[in-house]
Design an enzyme around this catalytic site. Structure first.
Site, mmCIF file in Angstrom:
data_model
loop_
_atom_site.group_PDB
_atom_site.id
_atom_site.type_symbol
_atom_site.label_atom_id
_atom_site.label_comp_id
_atom_site.label_asym_id
_atom_site.label_seq_id
_atom_site.Cartn_x
_atom_site.Cartn_y
_atom_site.Cartn_z
ATOM 1 C CG ASP A 151 -2.172 5.925 1.025
ATOM 2 O OD1 ASP A 151 -1.067 6.229 1.598
ATOM 3 O OD2 ASP A 151 -2.251 5.434 0.113
ATOM 4 C CG HIS A 153 -7.135 5.725 -0.623
ATOM 5 N ND1 HIS A 153 -7.061 6.339 -1.579
ATOM 6 C CD2 HIS A 153 -5.942 5.105 -0.669
ATOM 7 C CE1 HIS A 153 -5.801 6.063 -2.091
ATOM 8 N NE2 HIS A 153 -5.104 5.495 -1.591
ATOM 9 C CG ASP A 180 -2.704 8.231 -2.145
ATOM 10 O OD1 ASP A 180 -2.446 9.363 -2.843
ATOM 11 O OD2 ASP A 180 -2.622 7.162 -2.541
ATOM 12 C CG ASP A 183 -9.509 9.153 -5.975
ATOM 13 O OD1 ASP A 183 -10.410 9.708 -6.240
ATOM 14 O OD2 ASP A 183 -8.297 9.300 -6.467
ATOM 15 N NE ARG A 184 -7.481 2.995 -4.541
ATOM 16 C CZ ARG A 184 -7.459 2.456 -5.697
ATOM 17 N NH1 ARG A 184 -8.487 1.656 -6.110
ATOM 18 N NH2 ARG A 184 -6.531 2.401 -6.544
ATOM 19 C CG ASN A 212 -0.617 7.890 -6.069
ATOM 20 O OD1 ASN A 212 -0.730 7.843 -4.734
ATOM 21 N ND2 ASN A 212 -1.017 7.147 -6.925
ATOM 22 C CG HIS A 213 -5.083 8.230 -5.516
ATOM 23 N ND1 HIS A 213 -6.069 7.739 -6.295
ATOM 24 C CD2 HIS A 213 -3.914 7.223 -5.432
ATOM 25 C CE1 HIS A 213 -6.208 6.767 -6.631
ATOM 26 N NE2 HIS A 213 -4.948 6.191 -6.250
ATOM 27 C CG HIS A 264 2.064 9.445 -1.255
ATOM 28 N ND1 HIS A 264 1.116 9.239 -0.252
ATOM 29 C CD2 HIS A 264 1.622 8.806 -2.507
ATOM 30 C CE1 HIS A 264 0.194 8.276 -0.799
ATOM 31 N NE2 HIS A 264 0.374 7.997 -2.152
ATOM 32 N NE ARG A 336 2.776 -5.598 -8.921
ATOM 33 C CZ ARG A 336 2.317 -6.036 -7.828
ATOM 34 N NH1 ARG A 336 3.407 -5.975 -6.650
ATOM 35 N NH2 ARG A 336 1.149 -6.396 -7.537
ATOM 36 C CG HIS A 364 2.577 4.860 -3.154
ATOM 37 N ND1 HIS A 364 1.626 5.532 -3.872
ATOM 38 C CD2 HIS A 364 3.190 4.417 -4.067
ATOM 39 C CE1 HIS A 364 1.584 5.236 -5.164
ATOM 40 N NE2 HIS A 364 2.677 4.697 -5.336
ATOM 41 C CG ASP A 531 -25.498 14.964 -16.256
ATOM 42 O OD1 ASP A 531 -26.207 15.790 -16.490
ATOM 43 O OD2 ASP A 531 -25.750 13.818 -15.304
ATOM 44 C CG ASP A 533 -28.248 19.085 -15.589
ATOM 45 O OD1 ASP A 533 -27.427 18.017 -15.912
ATOM 46 O OD2 ASP A 533 -29.338 19.705 -16.018
ATOM 47 C CB SER A 535 -30.200 15.979 -14.546
ATOM 48 O OG SER A 535 -29.792 15.793 -16.162
ATOM 49 C CD GLU A 542 -26.204 18.576 -19.604
ATOM 50 O OE1 GLU A 542 -26.165 19.210 -18.767
ATOM 51 O OE2 GLU A 542 -26.609 17.550 -20.011
ATOM 52 C CG ASP A 571 -33.553 10.260 -26.839
ATOM 53 O OD1 ASP A 571 -33.719 9.495 -26.158
ATOM 54 O OD2 ASP A 571 -34.374 11.355 -27.379
ATOM 55 C CG ASN A 573 -36.031 7.031 -23.998
ATOM 56 O OD1 ASN A 573 -35.451 7.954 -24.518
ATOM 57 N ND2 ASN A 573 -35.844 6.719 -22.525
ATOM 58 C CG ASP A 575 -36.195 10.396 -22.907
ATOM 59 O OD1 ASP A 575 -35.209 10.640 -23.606
ATOM 60 O OD2 ASP A 575 -35.874 10.022 -21.678
ATOM 61 C CD GLU A 582 -31.640 6.488 -24.133
ATOM 62 O OE1 GLU A 582 -32.899 6.538 -24.615
ATOM 63 O OE2 GLU A 582 -31.269 7.775 -23.501
#
Length: 598
Positions: A151, A153, A180, A183-184, A212-213, A264, A336, A364, A531, A533, A535, A542, A571, A573, A575, A582
């Site tokens: 791994d 990662h 792997d 991730d992380r 597995n990742h 793996h 586990r 792993h 989201d 784009d 932003s 969206e 929303d 506020n 805007d 929010e």
């Protein structure tokens, strides 16, 4: 006058006392280090187990938020212009070692590969991987030893250090990377780019196994999706779509000299390499979700052989990606992690004998020294991500192997500031980070803990009762008695003040903190999907688009007017956009209403 013999005797006694004190302190530090690593590992496994419960939902959302056809592999990258102002690395195909060296240097200096080259690289990688078998067979000689890495990662520094110590891949220096890759860590994309470039340059001497990742559901939770969308805002979703395809085409295993099996995760008592060779691996893009779903539909005894085949194939892949070895005989479900099996030495012997193999190499699992031997040395775990939980928490390692098939372990550790700190300082940092992670976990389950503690008469209970409650609710298999002094306060009689578990967050509104601790990562995933784009704000369009997809998942009908009113209510506020705060607050309001109704 002082007696020389008396002085010598006193000096010897003093030396012995100092040595005893030193050994005691070292033993205490080692205990603290070990239980800190146990905390990290237990919470990691519990987190993976919970992820399986959400896999269906996130699979559906991502599948319906990205609509691309196979033709886009060609169209996408050819339509993208590389401006003259671009100062990053450039690729031209077919690739050669000069491209690889230039790319390594650029990525080391934190330059970003242009999306045009990324998409072209992904297209070429997919084309090559489609030609690979499910199980790759490689040969080694005394003039051509093979290197096996575990791994990574997303830890680019580890990969660069391995290449520095062991040499770059070549026809005479072959590598196997055992899954792997992502991730992380924060540089998963750079690692994939480097691995894919070397795969294209040395297709017969550079090998990749799926981990597995390498699964887009896990990527959404453990950081890779967020990394790609942040680095490639405009083309991020397209890159992720193509990577999902590539992950499904990664080989499942490698066999060295027909004697050493590399997968793996591990095996189960039903693992059949002959069956693995035949299955269509690209049809198992989301392994965990697909297999658990198929298993839930029917029990083996109630299905026909024809219907059993897809379930059996998926289970085979799930087992080799998710399984862990255990000391006891037998093969049981891996509760586990929530996927795969826990296999004993008898299961290992059974598979090795059946296929005339000598040993199994897998990854792993975090290992403090970077490697570990089990089942009388027949099962080797190799883990190549150093500083996995915290700087100084562990070494990484890789294996060198010649035709004798005797593994030679090379350990290393990427050091930023570790060498400048004393051992007790490193242990203290690891311990503090582990306890913070555990305290967050405790707070997530505060209500359930409180309900269980409430069965006792007062706010104080015995250490045994406290430890039993903590384990029954959190189910982390931790040494709670050892951790007691770090988590709670006790009275002069030795009884535990169980409310002291939660003192460190008393300054914040409990219900809100509890809710956000429990769901913030999952909500961040949903927010990122909405989201489009990237932003940092969700527009009404969206939100409306994603909400309709969500409604179809729940099989409910939503009118545009109702959706628009929902947007306006979130929303706060006014805007015209929804930011993440929010979004979280809206979830908190719903959570409070649900609690009142209950």
């Amino acid at each position: 006058m002082c007696d020389p013999l008396l002085s010598l005797s006193t000096a010897i006694k003093a030396t012995a006392l100092i040595q005893r004190w030193y050994r005691c302190k070292r033993a205490q530090l080692e205990i603290r280090r070990r239980y800190s690593l146990t905390i990290f590992e237990s919470i990691e496994y519990a987190d993976e187990q919970e992820q399986t419960q959400l896999s269906n939902f996130f699979t559906f959302m991502l599948e319906h938020c990205v609509h691309r056809g196979e033709d886009s592999y060609v169209i996408e990258y050819e339509k993208i212009d590389v401006p003259d102002s671009y100062r990053g690395p450039r690729l031209s195909f077919p690739l050669n070692i000069a491209h690889a060296k230039a790319l390594l240097n650029a990525l080391k200096n934190q330059q970003l590969l242009h999306p045009r080259y990324v998409l072209q690289l992904l297209r070429e990688t997919r084309r090559l991987l489609k030609e690979k078998p499910n199980i790759t067979h490689v040969s080694v000689s005394y003039f051509k030893e093979i290197t096996i890495c575990g791994d990574l990662h997303g830890n680019l520094d580890d990969l660069l250090l391995v290449f520095h110590k062991n040499g770059l891949p070549s026809e005479n220096n072959p590598y196997v990377f055992n899954g792997d890759f992502v991730d992380r860590g924060k540089n998963s994309m750079e690692i994939l780019i480097i691995l894919f470039v070397f795969l294209l340059i040395y297709p017969n001497d550079f090998h990749l196994n799926r981990g597995n990742h390498e699964d887009f559901i896990l990527n959404m939770k453990y950081g890779f999706t967020k990394e790609v969308l942040k680095k490639y805002k405009v083309h991020g979703m397209t890159i992720l779509y193509h990577l999902r395809e590539i992950f499904s085409w990664l080989p499942l295993a490698t066999v060295v000299n027909n004697k050493v099996l590399i997968v793996h995760g591990g095996i189960s008592d039903t693992t059949d390499l002959d069956l693995l060779k035949l299955l269509e691996r690209n049809k198992r893009k989301d392994i965990l979700r697909r297999t658990l779903h198929e298993r839930s539909l029917s029990e083996p005894q109630h299905t026909t052989p024809k219907k059993q085949m897809p379930i059996l194939c998926s289970s085979q892949v799930l087992d080799i990606l998710w399984s862990d070895p255990k000391k006891q005989h037998g093969c049981t479900l891996n509760k586990r992690r929530g996927g795969g099996c826990c296999f004993g030495p008898d299961t290992t012997d059974q598979l090795l004998k059946k296929h005339n193999l000598k040993m199994l190499i897998r990854s792993h699992e975090f290992k403090p020294d970077g490697y570990d031997l089990a089942h009388d040395g027949k099962v080797i775990t190799i883990f190549s991500a150093s500083n996995y939980y915290e700087e100084g928490s562990n070494r990484g390692a890789y294996i060198r192997m010649n035709p004798d098939l005797v593994p030679h372990f090379i350990q290393y550790q990427v050091c930023v500031s570790t060498d400048k700190r004393k051992n007790w300082e490193r242990v203290k940092t690891i311990e503090q980070s582990a306890l913070q992670t555990l305290q967050k976990r405790i707070f997530i389950h505060k209500q359930k803990l409180m309900d269980t503690f409430a069965k006792y008469d007062s706010g104080r209970i015995s250490v045994s009762d406290w430890a039993a409650v903590m384990e029954s609710v959190l189910q982390l298999k931790l040494p709670w008695r050892t951790l007691k002094s770090r988590l709670v306060k006790t009275d002069p009689d030795g009884n535990v003040d169980y409310m002291s578990c939660f003192y460190y967050m008393d300054t914040v509104q409990p219900t809100l903190v509890e809710t956000l601790c429990k769901y913030s990562r999952d909500l961040q995933m949903i927010f990122n999907i909405m989201d489009e784009d990237q932003s940092g704000l969700i527009s009404p369009d969206e939100f409306r688009k994603t909400w309709k997809i969500f409604s179809s998942y729940l099989d409910i009908h939503s009118h545009d007017e109702a959706i628009d009113k929902l947007v306006q209510s979130i929303d706060y506020n006014k805007d015209g956009y929804i930011d993440f705060n929010e979004f979280l607050e809206a979830f908190h309001v719903v959570h409070k209403l649900e609690n009142k109704a209950a």
